[in-house]
Design a protein around this motif. Structure first.
Motif, PDB file in Angstrom:
ATOM      1  N   SER A   5       1.542   2.663  -5.962  1.00  0.00           N
ATOM      2  CA  SER A   5       0.476   1.752  -5.508  1.00  0.00           C
ATOM      3  C   SER A   5       0.581   1.484  -4.009  1.00  0.00           C
ATOM      4  O   SER A   5      -0.440   1.476  -3.308  1.00  0.00           O
ATOM      5  CB  SER A   5       0.556   0.411  -6.243  1.00  0.00           C
ATOM      6  N   ILE A   6       1.798   1.290  -3.513  1.00  0.00           N
ATOM      7  CA  ILE A   6       1.955   1.025  -2.070  1.00  0.00           C
ATOM      8  C   ILE A   6       1.554   2.270  -1.266  1.00  0.00           C
ATOM      9  O   ILE A   6       0.833   2.183  -0.268  1.00  0.00           O
ATOM     10  CB  ILE A   6       3.402   0.585  -1.724  1.00  0.00           C
ATOM     11  N   HIS A   7       2.013   3.427  -1.720  1.00  0.00           N
ATOM     12  CA  HIS A   7       1.645   4.663  -1.014  1.00  0.00           C
ATOM     13  C   HIS A   7       0.130   4.866  -1.028  1.00  0.00           C
ATOM     14  O   HIS A   7      -0.466   5.230  -0.006  1.00  0.00           O
ATOM     15  CB  HIS A   7       2.358   5.866  -1.642  1.00  0.00           C
ATOM     16  N   ASP A   8      -0.495   4.632  -2.179  1.00  0.00           N
ATOM     17  CA  ASP A   8      -1.957   4.802  -2.278  1.00  0.00           C
ATOM     18  C   ASP A   8      -2.678   3.880  -1.295  1.00  0.00           C
ATOM     19  O   ASP A   8      -3.650   4.267  -0.643  1.00  0.00           O
ATOM     20  CB  ASP A   8      -2.442   4.495  -3.705  1.00  0.00           C
ATOM     21  N   TYR A   9      -2.182   2.630  -1.214  1.00  0.00           N
ATOM     22  CA  TYR A   9      -2.799   1.653  -0.305  1.00  0.00           C
ATOM     23  C   TYR A   9      -2.674   2.122   1.151  1.00  0.00           C
ATOM     24  O   TYR A   9      -3.660   2.162   1.893  1.00  0.00           O
ATOM     25  CB  TYR A   9      -2.126   0.282  -0.493  1.00  0.00           C
ATOM     26  N   VAL A  10      -1.456   2.501   1.538  1.00  0.00           N
ATOM     27  CA  VAL A  10      -1.201   2.926   2.928  1.00  0.00           C
ATOM     28  C   VAL A  10      -2.073   4.139   3.265  1.00  0.00           C
ATOM     29  O   VAL A  10      -2.666   4.231   4.349  1.00  0.00           O
ATOM     30  CB  VAL A  10       0.302   3.236   3.119  1.00  0.00           C
ATOM     31  N   ASP A  11      -2.156   5.037   2.299  1.00  0.00           N
ATOM     32  CA  ASP A  11      -2.938   6.263   2.499  1.00  0.00           C
ATOM     33  C   ASP A  11      -4.431   5.940   2.616  1.00  0.00           C
ATOM     34  O   ASP A  11      -5.123   6.404   3.527  1.00  0.00           O
ATOM     35  CB  ASP A  11      -2.667   7.188   1.298  1.00  0.00           C
ATOM     36  N   GLU A  12      -4.912   5.102   1.712  1.00  0.00           N
ATOM     37  CA  GLU A  12      -6.344   4.803   1.660  1.00  0.00           C
ATOM     38  C   GLU A  12      -6.811   4.095   2.935  1.00  0.00           C
ATOM     39  O   GLU A  12      -7.864   4.415   3.480  1.00  0.00           O
ATOM     40  CB  GLU A  12      -6.626   3.933   0.431  1.00  0.00           C
ATOM     41  N   VAL A  13      -6.015   3.115   3.398  1.00  0.00           N
ATOM     42  CA  VAL A  13      -6.451   2.354   4.578  1.00  0.00           C
ATOM     43  C   VAL A  13      -5.990   3.024   5.878  1.00  0.00           C
ATOM     44  O   VAL A  13      -6.310   2.563   6.972  1.00  0.00           O
ATOM     45  CB  VAL A  13      -5.961   0.876   4.543  1.00  0.00           C
ATOM     46  N   GLU A  14      -5.228   4.093   5.750  1.00  0.00           N
ATOM     47  CA  GLU A  14      -4.641   4.777   6.920  1.00  0.00           C
ATOM     48  C   GLU A  14      -3.956   3.768   7.839  1.00  0.00           C
ATOM     49  O   GLU A  14      -4.326   3.573   9.004  1.00  0.00           O
ATOM     50  CB  GLU A  14      -5.701   5.600   7.662  1.00  0.00           C
ATOM     51  N   LEU A  15      -2.952   3.127   7.284  1.00  0.00           N
ATOM     52  CA  LEU A  15      -2.243   2.045   7.979  1.00  0.00           C
ATOM     53  C   LEU A  15      -1.696   2.523   9.327  1.00  0.00           C
ATOM     54  O   LEU A  15      -1.047   3.572   9.395  1.00  0.00           O
ATOM     55  CB  LEU A  15      -1.090   1.544   7.090  1.00  0.00           C
ATOM     56  N   THR A  16      -1.953   1.752  10.374  1.00  0.00           N
ATOM     57  CA  THR A  16      -1.423   2.129  11.701  1.00  0.00           C
ATOM     58  C   THR A  16       0.007   1.607  11.844  1.00  0.00           C
ATOM     59  O   THR A  16       0.435   0.721  11.092  1.00  0.00           O
ATOM     60  CB  THR A  16      -2.274   1.523  12.838  1.00  0.00           C
ATOM     61  N   GLN A  17       0.714   2.152  12.860  1.00  0.00           N
ATOM     62  CA  GLN A  17       2.100   1.717  13.107  1.00  0.00           C
ATOM     63  C   GLN A  17       2.157   0.214  13.380  1.00  0.00           C
ATOM     64  O   GLN A  17       3.004  -0.501  12.868  1.00  0.00           O
ATOM     65  CB  GLN A  17       2.648   2.497  14.318  1.00  0.00           C
ATOM     66  N   SER A  18       1.196  -0.289  14.202  1.00  0.00           N
ATOM     67  CA  SER A  18       1.261  -1.713  14.560  1.00  0.00           C
ATOM     68  C   SER A  18       0.878  -2.585  13.362  1.00  0.00           C
ATOM     69  O   SER A  18       1.404  -3.695  13.214  1.00  0.00           O
ATOM     70  CB  SER A  18       0.410  -2.024  15.791  1.00  0.00           C
ATOM     71  N   GLU A  19      -0.004  -2.111  12.487  1.00  0.00           N
ATOM     72  CA  GLU A  19      -0.315  -2.881  11.272  1.00  0.00           C
ATOM     73  C   GLU A  19       0.911  -2.941  10.361  1.00  0.00           C
ATOM     74  O   GLU A  19       1.201  -3.964   9.758  1.00  0.00           O
ATOM     75  CB  GLU A  19      -1.516  -2.253  10.538  1.00  0.00           C
ATOM     76  N   TRP A  20       1.646  -1.831  10.289  1.00  0.00           N
ATOM     77  CA  TRP A  20       2.890  -1.817   9.496  1.00  0.00           C
ATOM     78  C   TRP A  20       3.876  -2.833  10.059  1.00  0.00           C
ATOM     79  O   TRP A  20       4.481  -3.609   9.326  1.00  0.00           O
ATOM     80  CB  TRP A  20       3.477  -0.403   9.515  1.00  0.00           C
ATOM     81  N   GLU A  21       3.996  -2.861  11.406  1.00  0.00           N
ATOM     82  CA  GLU A  21       4.921  -3.825  12.031  1.00  0.00           C
ATOM     83  C   GLU A  21       4.497  -5.262  11.752  1.00  0.00           C
ATOM     84  O   GLU A  21       5.324  -6.127  11.468  1.00  0.00           O
ATOM     85  CB  GLU A  21       4.980  -3.598  13.549  1.00  0.00           C
ATOM     86  N   MET A  22       3.191  -5.523  11.803  1.00  0.00           N
ATOM     87  CA  MET A  22       2.699  -6.877  11.509  1.00  0.00           C
ATOM     88  C   MET A  22       3.025  -7.282  10.074  1.00  0.00           C
ATOM     89  O   MET A  22       3.418  -8.424   9.801  1.00  0.00           O
ATOM     90  CB  MET A  22       1.171  -6.946  11.700  1.00  0.00           C
ATOM     91  N   ALA A  23       2.853  -6.344   9.161  1.00  0.00           N
ATOM     92  CA  ALA A  23       3.136  -6.637   7.740  1.00  0.00           C
ATOM     93  C   ALA A  23       4.616  -6.950   7.550  1.00  0.00           C
ATOM     94  O   ALA A  23       4.969  -7.920   6.861  1.00  0.00           O
ATOM     95  CB  ALA A  23       2.714  -5.451   6.860  1.00  0.00           C
ATOM     96  N   ILE A  24       5.482  -6.150   8.189  1.00  0.00           N
ATOM     97  CA  ILE A  24       6.932  -6.395   8.063  1.00  0.00           C
ATOM     98  C   ILE A  24       7.279  -7.760   8.659  1.00  0.00           C
ATOM     99  O   ILE A  24       8.036  -8.541   8.075  1.00  0.00           O
ATOM    100  CB  ILE A  24       7.738  -5.272   8.780  1.00  0.00           C
ATOM    101  N   ASP A  25       6.674  -8.074   9.805  1.00  0.00           N
ATOM    102  CA  ASP A  25       6.949  -9.371  10.457  1.00  0.00           C
ATOM    103  C   ASP A  25       6.482 -10.521   9.559  1.00  0.00           C
ATOM    104  O   ASP A  25       7.194 -11.519   9.377  1.00  0.00           O
ATOM    105  CB  ASP A  25       6.209  -9.402  11.805  1.00  0.00           C
ATOM    106  N   PHE A  26       5.299 -10.387   8.951  1.00  0.00           N
ATOM    107  CA  PHE A  26       4.766 -11.444   8.072  1.00  0.00           C
ATOM    108  C   PHE A  26       5.702 -11.655   6.877  1.00  0.00           C
ATOM    109  O   PHE A  26       6.054 -12.796   6.546  1.00  0.00           O
ATOM    110  CB  PHE A  26       3.356 -11.047   7.593  1.00  0.00           C
ATOM    111  N   LEU A  27       6.119 -10.560   6.256  1.00  0.00           N
ATOM    112  CA  LEU A  27       7.005 -10.676   5.081  1.00  0.00           C
ATOM    113  C   LEU A  27       8.370 -11.231   5.478  1.00  0.00           C
ATOM    114  O   LEU A  27       8.956 -12.029   4.750  1.00  0.00           O
ATOM    115  CB  LEU A  27       7.148  -9.312   4.396  1.00  0.00           C
ATOM    116  N   THR A  28       8.866 -10.830   6.663  1.00  0.00           N
ATOM    117  CA  THR A  28      10.164 -11.345   7.132  1.00  0.00           C
ATOM    118  C   THR A  28      10.086 -12.854   7.319  1.00  0.00           C
ATOM    119  O   THR A  28      10.926 -13.611   6.830  1.00  0.00           O
ATOM    120  CB  THR A  28      10.541 -10.678   8.478  1.00  0.00           C
TER     121      THR A  28
END
Ligand code: BEZ
Ligand code: FE
Length: 285
Positions: free
Chosen positions: A30-53
């Motif tokens: 499910s996570i891979h499908d989401y990342v693939d579908e939205v074509e997650l950018t590097q900075s969006e990934w960093e924002m998500a990690i920061d939010f979860l942290t």
């Protein structure tokens, strides 16, 4: 599917327990499908990690920002619906919330849970029965209740309230009866000073929950019930920030002229407001 998705799923192939293996592999997919579908950018990934942290850093014994996140995303109520909505005869359950405190005082039938001076709050008597699905009384059930004060805060959250204020546990009587005196709860806002607050503000969502009283009812041989009673006509019944409202949990309250018998039985004045609600538990552990 991307090669890395297949490799990541296969890397969990050795998990012995079939259910755990399925849960983890589906989550990875499910996570891979989401990342693939939205074509997650590097900075969006960093924002998500920061939010979860930062969400994790806010959690401690008295605060669970991840549960709050699950609540505002509707995930808590989805889990509730999947697990508790099949049996339509029992009283519906709803979200537990972060403000329960265990081991509150066991109070007597018809005692008040109000421990602080009240001003102009509306006095309330809540009464009814704890029943099984055959309509028979459950004797000795433990009914734990908690609600906000008129400032919209729970004890434990509000340093100015006694910890035991507007909380208590009651034991059902010989015909399954329970009763307690309180004040009318008010609608209130869920905590907004953390990452969940950031998310709701960013999304222009409000923080309000409609007025309610929390109940956790446990009885031997029965499934525990975690639920609320919501007060009719509250303006947030159709917009609960955590999606917890169910029609069968909305109660009206009636202004009563108490009979002399009721005045004696519940130690109330002639004019009081009444919520009369029976809870139905299902058998099981
Ligand atoms: C509550 O009703 O106490 C509650 C439930 C979910 C999130 C925040 C508060
Ligand atoms: Fe609440």
């Amino acid at each position: 599917m991307h090669d890395v998705t297949i490799s990541a799923i296969n890397s969990f192939e050795q998990i012995g327990d079939a259910r755990s293996k399925m849960l983890i592999q589906k989550l990875v997919k499910s996570i891979h499908d989401y990342v693939d579908e939205v074509e997650l950018t590097q900075s969006e990934w960093e924002m998500a990690i920061d939010f979860l942290t930062r969400t994790g850093q806010l959690c401690h014994e008295q605060r669970q920002e991840y549960i709050l996140l699950s609540d505002v995303l509707g995930v808590s109520m989805l889990v509730d619906e999947i697990n508790h909505s099949k049996n339509v005869e029992q009283t519906p359950s709803t979200v537990f919330g972060p403000f329960f405190i265990a081991n509150m005082p066991i109070r007597h039938y018809a005692d008040s849970i109000v421990e602080e001076n009240v001003n102009n709050e509306i006095p309330l008597l809540v009464k009814g029965k704890i029943l099984n699905q055959q309509g028979e009384a459950i004797v000795g059930a433990k009914i734990e209740v908690w609600q906000t004060a008129e400032n919209g805060m729970y004890s434990g959250q509000d340093p100015d309230q006694l910890l035991t204020n507007l909380r208590g546990a009651f034991i059902s009587q010989v015909q399954g009866e329970y009763a307690f005196k309180s004040i009318l709860p008010v609608s209130y806002q869920i905590p907004s000073d953390g990452t969940v607050g950031e998310l709701l503000n960013y999304s222009k969502r409000h923080f309000w929950r409609p007025a309610h009283i929390h109940f956790m009812i446990t009885a031997e041989g029965h499934q525990p019930l975690v639920t609320h009673l919501f007060i009719q006509d509250d303006e947030y019944l159709n917009g609960d920030a955590v999606f917890g409202v169910k029609d069968r949990l909305i109660v009206g309250f009636q202004q009563r002229n108490a009979s002399a018998e009721d005045q004696a039985k519940f130690a109330v004045d002639a004019n009081y407001n009444l919520i009369d609600y029976d809870f139905v538990l299902s058998e099981g552990e």
